[in-house]
Enzyme design. Structure first.
Site, mmCIF file in Angstrom:
data_model
loop_
_atom_site.group_PDB
_atom_site.id
_atom_site.type_symbol
_atom_site.label_atom_id
_atom_site.label_comp_id
_atom_site.label_asym_id
_atom_site.label_seq_id
_atom_site.Cartn_x
_atom_site.Cartn_y
_atom_site.Cartn_z
ATOM 1 N N LYS A 129 0.817 -1.223 0.000
ATOM 2 C CA LYS A 129 0.000 0.000 0.000
ATOM 3 C C LYS A 129 0.847 1.267 0.000
ATOM 4 C CE LYS A 129 -3.927 -2.288 2.202
ATOM 5 N NZ LYS A 129 -3.312 -3.639 2.145
ATOM 6 N N LYS A 141 3.039 5.019 5.217
ATOM 7 C CA LYS A 141 4.079 3.997 5.069
ATOM 8 C C LYS A 141 5.078 4.375 3.974
ATOM 9 C CE LYS A 141 4.537 0.694 7.022
ATOM 10 N NZ LYS A 141 5.338 0.447 8.256
ATOM 11 N N ASN A 169 -0.742 -8.241 2.148
ATOM 12 C CA ASN A 169 -1.462 -8.848 3.259
ATOM 13 C C ASN A 169 -1.082 -10.317 3.398
ATOM 14 O OD1 ASN A 169 -2.903 -6.566 4.020
ATOM 15 N ND2 ASN A 169 -4.602 -7.005 2.645
ATOM 16 N N VAL A 170 -0.712 -10.704 4.601
ATOM 17 C CA VAL A 170 -0.411 -12.112 4.869
ATOM 18 C C VAL A 170 -1.714 -12.911 4.846
ATOM 19 C CG1 VAL A 170 0.419 -13.716 6.642
ATOM 20 C CG2 VAL A 170 1.656 -11.591 6.195
#
Length: 330
Positions: A129, A141, A169-170
């Site tokens: 992101k 970020k 995303n995990v």
């Protein structure tokens, strides 16, 4: 490489912190691992889960917004993994000042404290992101990434380097699509909400995220961004794999959501090199010859763009079903 070393993890009670801590304790003999986080209850749970390693663990209550507390916690530390962040997109949109305090100011505090306390290596966790951000979380970020890369300019003669690890995303992480589908199915739902049927995502496990951080600790010279090569999947295929009996209901893209995850942009390509299992984006700045990272991989072609939508490796429905058996839901 981590034997007899002291390691601190900010946001250490999160899913990454738990997985990284277990990996290090099972594969190395660290002097100690310091879990730095705000939540005393999560620290209690983590302490109970790691009882057999009690002598190796230290638990510090603290916030990355508190530079003095960070400096105290980082005393004598060799390696720092910065995982603390406000990550939920809607929460950051509604509370922008709080996101800035943690994700930007907190990042600068980690940098300053690490420089002052003699830390050897700092690896900061990033996110897809942060690439061409369309929401505040991604924006904060992106700034954090820039701060950690530029931090190498302030090292002077100190034996310290800062680098970044970037992934999406995990699988199974809070707020991601897998647990959303899981909850619908568990509650007897007959329709799975898909924001857009064209949507794709990368598949990464916690184990792969941890191993990439270890790789960065081993190889970083300063300023690199490490990115794993990952398979992509279509969200519609995920729905089919999880509940073929359910219908797909297209509900529209949410605010701040992208059709595809992006890891490397066209603009990054001139500084990006490909290796067997990962890419490295090297810094454009060179602070000194001793800190210069010399690429040994293959430079990606002009115009290269790495996203979940243009990937060369894709998961089938059967692949997804197999991988789902390994997913831990938070």
């Amino acid at each position: 490489m981590l034997n007899n070393k002291s390691i601190l993890i900010t946001g250490g009670t999160g899913s990454f912190g738990n997985a990284f801590t277990r990996y290090v304790l099972e594969h190395y003999e660290p002097e100690k691992i310091i879990i730095y986080s705000r939540d005393e209850f999560k620290q209690l749970i983590m302490r109970d889960n790691f009882k057999e390693y009690e002598s190796k663990l230290r638990f510090f209550i603290g916030d990355v917004r508190d530079r003095d507390r960070l400096k105290r916690a980082l005393e004598g530390v060799d390696f720092c993994i910065h995982a603390a962040a406000l990550k939920q997109v809607p929460a950051c949109e509604y509370n922008p000042a709080e996101a800035i305090k943690t994700n930007i100011n907190g990042a600068q505090n980690v940098i300053d404290a690490a420089l002052d306390m003699g830390v050897k290596k700092v690896v900061a966790l990033s996110t897809d992101k942060a690439v061409n951000p369309v929401n505040l979380y991604g924006g904060t970020k992106l700034v954090s990434d820039k701060l950690f890369i530029a931090a190498n300019a302030y090292a002077g003669k100190k034996d310290i380097c800062f680098s970044i690890v970037r992934y999406g995303n995990v699988a199974g992480s809070r707020g991601s699509v897998i647990p959303i589908f899981h909850n619908v199915i568990k509650n007897g739902g007959t329709e799975l909400p898909v924001t857009d049927c064209r949507m794709t995502r990368f598949w990464i496990s916690l184990q792969e995220g941890v191993e990439l951080v270890v790789k960065a600790l081993e190889e970083a010279k300063g300023g690199e961004t490490f990115i794993s090569k990952l398979p992509s999947f279509r969200v519609t295929d995920l729905a089919e794999a999880m509940a073929p009996e359910c219908k797909i209901k297209e509900v529209g893209i949410r605010v701040g959501e992208k059709l595809h995850e992006v890891m490397v942009t066209v603009e990054d390509a001139p500084n990006t090199y490909e290796y067997d299992k990962y890419f490295i984006i090297y810094p454009q700045m060179v602070w000194s010859d001793s800190r210069k990272a010399v690429p040994t991989g293959k430079r990606v072609p002009e115009g290269f763009y790495y996203s979940s939508g243009n990937n060369t490796e894709w998961l089938t429905v059967e692949d997804i079903r197999r991988l789902l058996k390994t997913v831990h839901f938070e």
